[in-house]
Design a protein around this motif. Structure first.
Motif, short mmCIF file in Angstrom:
data_model
loop_
_atom_site.label_atom_id
_atom_site.label_comp_id
_atom_site.label_asym_id
_atom_site.label_seq_id
_atom_site.Cartn_x
_atom_site.Cartn_y
_atom_site.Cartn_z
N ARG A 142 -8.23 1.07 -1.71
CA ARG A 142 -7.78 0.12 -2.99
C ARG A 142 -8.10 0.62 -4.25
NH1 ARG A 142 -9.08 -6.04 -1.80
NH2 ARG A 142 -7.10 -6.46 -3.04
N CYS A 143 -9.61 1.11 -4.30
CA CYS A 143 -10.02 1.50 -5.67
C CYS A 143 -9.19 2.57 -5.93
CB CYS A 143 -11.31 1.90 -5.38
SG CYS A 143 -12.68 0.48 -5.35
N LEU A 144 -8.77 3.50 -5.08
CA LEU A 144 -7.96 4.75 -5.26
C LEU A 144 -6.70 4.43 -5.89
CD1 LEU A 144 -8.67 7.80 -5.07
CD2 LEU A 144 -7.30 7.64 -2.89
N LYS A 145 -5.75 3.23 -5.61
CA LYS A 145 -4.68 2.90 -6.13
C LYS A 145 -4.78 2.58 -7.71
CE LYS A 145 -2.73 1.35 -1.91
NZ LYS A 145 -2.41 0.06 -1.20
N GLU A 146 -6.23 1.95 -7.95
CA GLU A 146 -6.59 1.42 -9.16
C GLU A 146 -6.97 2.66 -10.07
OE1 GLU A 146 -8.86 -1.97 -8.87
OE2 GLU A 146 -7.45 -2.82 -7.75
N GLY A 147 -7.26 3.93 -9.58
CA GLY A 147 -7.74 5.25 -10.26
C GLY A 147 -9.14 5.17 -10.37
N ARG A 148 -9.73 4.55 -9.29
CA ARG A 148 -11.46 4.73 -9.50
C ARG A 148 -11.55 5.43 -8.28
NH1 ARG A 148 -11.29 -1.24 -10.21
NH2 ARG A 148 -11.78 -1.35 -7.86
N TYR A 149 -12.75 6.17 -8.25
CA TYR A 149 -13.04 7.08 -7.19
C TYR A 149 -14.49 6.44 -6.53
CZ TYR A 149 -9.59 10.25 -8.81
OH TYR A 149 -8.53 10.61 -9.15
N THR A 150 -14.26 5.56 -5.52
CA THR A 150 -15.46 5.09 -4.89
C THR A 150 -15.55 5.27 -3.47
OG1 THR A 150 -15.08 3.16 -6.30
CG2 THR A 150 -16.39 2.66 -4.35
N PRO A 151 -16.74 5.80 -3.01
CA PRO A 151 -16.81 6.25 -1.77
C PRO A 151 -16.61 5.14 -0.63
CG PRO A 151 -19.01 6.25 -2.74
CD PRO A 151 -18.07 5.91 -3.72
N VAL A 152 -16.33 5.36 0.54
CA VAL A 152 -16.10 4.43 1.50
C VAL A 152 -17.34 4.02 2.16
CG1 VAL A 152 -15.68 6.05 3.44
CG2 VAL A 152 -14.71 4.07 3.80
N GLU A 153 -17.58 2.81 2.31
CA GLU A 153 -18.54 2.09 3.16
C GLU A 153 -18.17 1.33 4.28
OE1 GLU A 153 -21.72 0.77 0.07
OE2 GLU A 153 -19.86 0.49 -0.90
N ARG A 179 -17.71 -1.54 -0.21
CA ARG A 179 -18.17 -3.04 0.52
C ARG A 179 -17.44 -3.88 -0.52
NH1 ARG A 179 -23.21 -1.76 1.43
NH2 ARG A 179 -22.65 -1.50 3.50
N SER A 180 -17.39 -3.79 -1.69
CA SER A 180 -16.91 -4.77 -2.59
C SER A 180 -15.28 -5.44 -2.38
CB SER A 180 -16.77 -4.54 -4.19
OG SER A 180 -16.23 -5.13 -5.00
N CYS A 181 -14.62 -4.06 -2.09
CA CYS A 181 -13.31 -4.64 -1.71
C CYS A 181 -13.20 -5.31 -0.46
CB CYS A 181 -12.60 -3.23 -1.78
SG CYS A 181 -11.94 -2.64 -3.40
N HIS A 182 -14.00 -4.70 0.37
CA HIS A 182 -14.00 -5.44 1.83
C HIS A 182 -14.40 -6.70 1.74
CE1 HIS A 182 -15.35 -5.65 5.99
NE2 HIS A 182 -14.31 -5.31 6.22
N THR A 183 -15.37 -7.02 0.86
CA THR A 183 -15.83 -8.58 0.50
C THR A 183 -14.73 -9.58 0.18
OG1 THR A 183 -18.16 -7.86 0.44
CG2 THR A 183 -17.46 -10.08 -0.38
N LYS A 184 -13.96 -8.94 -0.84
CA LYS A 184 -12.73 -9.63 -1.69
C LYS A 184 -11.77 -9.72 -0.71
CE LYS A 184 -13.51 -7.39 -6.16
NZ LYS A 184 -13.09 -6.42 -6.87
N ILE A 185 -11.36 -8.90 0.28
CA ILE A 185 -10.30 -9.23 1.26
C ILE A 185 -10.67 -10.14 2.24
CG2 ILE A 185 -9.01 -8.00 3.50
CD1 ILE A 185 -9.34 -5.39 1.93
N HIS A 186 -11.87 -10.28 2.65
CA HIS A 186 -12.42 -11.32 3.45
C HIS A 186 -12.63 -12.61 2.91
CE1 HIS A 186 -12.61 -9.36 7.47
NE2 HIS A 186 -12.76 -8.31 6.73
#
Length: 115
Positions: free
Chosen positions: A67-78, A102-109
């Motif tokens: 999800r971050c990659l689609k927005e142009g951010r490089y965040t490692p997978v957690e 972790r942030s995107c995973h929390t947002k989805i749930h």
């Protein structure tokens, strides 16, 4: 940066100081009690050793949050997320997985109302 002061262990009758909620001796006992009495009994069947291997392989192949990659951010997978949850008939197939921070995973749930 200064560290947080140590606190007494939460286990009844134990006064040892620790960095987390429980001391080393009681951490495993509390986790085992949680798995035995509070966690759903079929969760170990769904998320066992096999899932750990699948998750590790998927995270190695997709090392950045999708999800971050689609927005142009490089965040490692957690976390590795199931697009269709196991409880709703999803599988561990690669097309049903998504690597997330972790942030995107929390947002989805949170959006789904799960947690």
């Amino acid at each position: 940066m200064p560290r947080k002061p140590k606190r007494p262990c939460r286990y009844p009758g134990c006064g040892r100081l620790s960095d987390g909620p429980y001391c080393e001796e009681h951490r495993k006992a509390v986790r085992d009690d949680y798995n035995r009495y509070e966690r759903a009994p079929d969760s170990n069947k769904k998320y066992g050793r096999c899932w750990k291997r699948i998750r590790d392989r998927y995270a190695a192949a997709h090392p950045l949050c999708e999800r971050c990659l689609k927005e142009g951010r490089y965040t490692p997978v957690e976390e590795v997320h199931h697009i269709v949850p196991i409880s709703q008939g999803g599988t561990h197939a690669r097309d049903n997985l998504m690597s997330l921070c972790r942030s995107c995973h929390t947002k989805i749930h949170h959006d789904l109302g799960d947690r």
